[in-house]
Scaffold this active site. Structure first.
Site, PDB file in Angstrom:
ATOM      1  N   CYS A   1       0.867  -1.171   0.000  1.00 28.55           N
ATOM      2  CA  CYS A   1       0.000   0.000   0.000  1.00 28.55           C
ATOM      3  C   CYS A   1       0.908   1.226   0.000  1.00 28.55           C
ATOM      4  CB  CYS A   1      -0.853  -0.034   1.270  1.00 28.55           C
ATOM      5  SG  CYS A   1      -1.860   1.418   1.521  1.00 28.55           S
ATOM      6  N   ASN A   2       0.829   2.006  -1.061  1.00 30.05           N
ATOM      7  CA  ASN A   2       1.668   3.207  -1.152  1.00 30.05           C
ATOM      8  C   ASN A   2       1.344   4.188  -0.025  1.00 30.05           C
ATOM      9  OD1 ASN A   2       2.942   3.207  -4.188  1.00 30.05           O
ATOM     10  ND2 ASN A   2       0.991   2.168  -4.119  1.00 30.05           N
ATOM     11  N   THR A   3       0.061   4.234   0.348  1.00 28.21           N
ATOM     12  CA  THR A   3      -0.379   5.186   1.374  1.00 28.21           C
ATOM     13  C   THR A   3       0.199   4.801   2.736  1.00 28.21           C
ATOM     14  OG1 THR A   3      -2.417   5.358   0.101  1.00 28.21           O
ATOM     15  CG2 THR A   3      -2.450   6.292   2.321  1.00 28.21           C
TER      16      THR A   3
ATOM     17  N   CYS B   1      -0.907   3.833  -6.446  1.00 28.20           N
ATOM     18  CA  CYS B   1      -1.808   3.192  -5.482  1.00 28.20           C
ATOM     19  C   CYS B   1      -2.063   1.803  -6.033  1.00 28.20           C
ATOM     20  CB  CYS B   1      -3.115   3.977  -5.375  1.00 28.20           C
ATOM     21  SG  CYS B   1      -4.417   3.096  -4.466  1.00 28.20           S
TER      22      CYS B   1
END
Ligand code: DGL
Length: 272
Positions: free
Chosen positions: A70-72, A180
């Site tokens: 998850c990039n976030t 994302c």
């Protein structure tokens, strides 16, 4: 020993899928934090606490390493999590560096969640590699909602993306970075909307290579990496993966079939 892979939801299957292709001899535990998806519209503190719970769970399953798919969550929490846990934690970051290197002076569009776009980690990555100021960051929060309800191709998806890209001269772009992991499900629609010269790139392969390097350095890699563009072979109920939704194991043929369908979709998207 297992490799733990987690995301807020189904986006992380992108990385699991690529890992299954390149690391067919490993065992995986996939954790989708469906109780808290989406992460991209939450606060940094909330995402840190969700990531901590997920990694703690994966630790209790005896994972030898964890991939934050998850990039976030990588932007918000990876650094803190690495301080807290002793096993390797590998994060996924938008592939801004290779995109800038390959763009040949054309603009680079990075699409991600609102929180990832806001986070210092992405801003400083861009500042490091974007000397010619070619990079634009654009948040696309609704794509995560579409993905979580399994709406991958529809008029509403196309209309949403057209609306978000309105005002950008797309002909000026050479690269589109999917920042994302949920966005890979929409690669065919991105392909249709982007001019032909735009190359679509994401960080999955680079992250799996990094995972392999780290495991190898610790003597924990089960076998050398297989070719990144091999076809995905595992079918329904693949013996080397267990799925959890916020700590609850997914079981039953029908439920597992849903996860297989995601792999089938992603397998098509790999070759778009
Ligand atoms: N898939 C995640 C990412 O790569 C997060 C999506 C979300 O939960 O907002 O950023």
């Amino acid at each position: 020993m297992n490799i733990g892979i987690f995301d807020s939801g189904i986006g992380g299957v992108t990385l699991l899928h690529q890992a299954m292709v390149m690391m067919p001899h490993e065992n995986f535990i996939f954790y989708a934090d469906t109780a808290h998806v989406p992460y991209g519209t939450k606060t940094r503190e909330q995402v840190i606490s969700y990531a901590d719970d997920a990694i703690h769970f994966l630790q209790s399953c005896g994972c030898k390493a964890v991939v934050i798919a998850c990039n976030t969550a990588t932007a918000a929490a990876a650094e803190q999590m690495r301080k807290k846990y002793t096993f390797p934690i590998i994060g996924i970051e938008p592939a801004v560096k290779p995109a800038v290197a390959e763009s040949e002076g054309k603009r680079v569009m990075v699409v991600a969640t609102p929180l990832a776009v806001q986070e210092e980690k992405l801003k400083s990555l861009v500042a490091r590699v974007d000397n010619a100021h070619l990079v634009d960051l654009l948040a696309l929060p609704r794509l995560v909602e579409f993905a979580e309800r399994g709406e991958f191709v529809s008029d509403a998806v196309s209309a949403y993306l057209e609306e978000q890209f309105f005002g950008y001269s797309l002909d000026a772009y050479g690269e589109l970075v999917l920042g994302c992991t949920h966005f890979n499900y929409f690669k065919d629609t991105f392909r249709k909307l982007m001019p032909e010269q735009v190359h679509i790139i994401d960080g999955s392969i680079g992250t799996i290579r990094q995972l392999a390097r780290v495991l190898e350095s610790k003597g924990l890699l089960a076998a050398p990496l297989s070719d990144e563009s091999s076809k995905w072979k595992s079918g329904h109920g693949a013996a080397n993966v267990k799925y959890y939704q916020s700590g609850v194991e997914v079981s039953g043929t029908d439920n597992l079939k849903d996860w297989d369908k995601l792999h089938e979709r992603l397998e098509k998207m790999r070759f778009v």
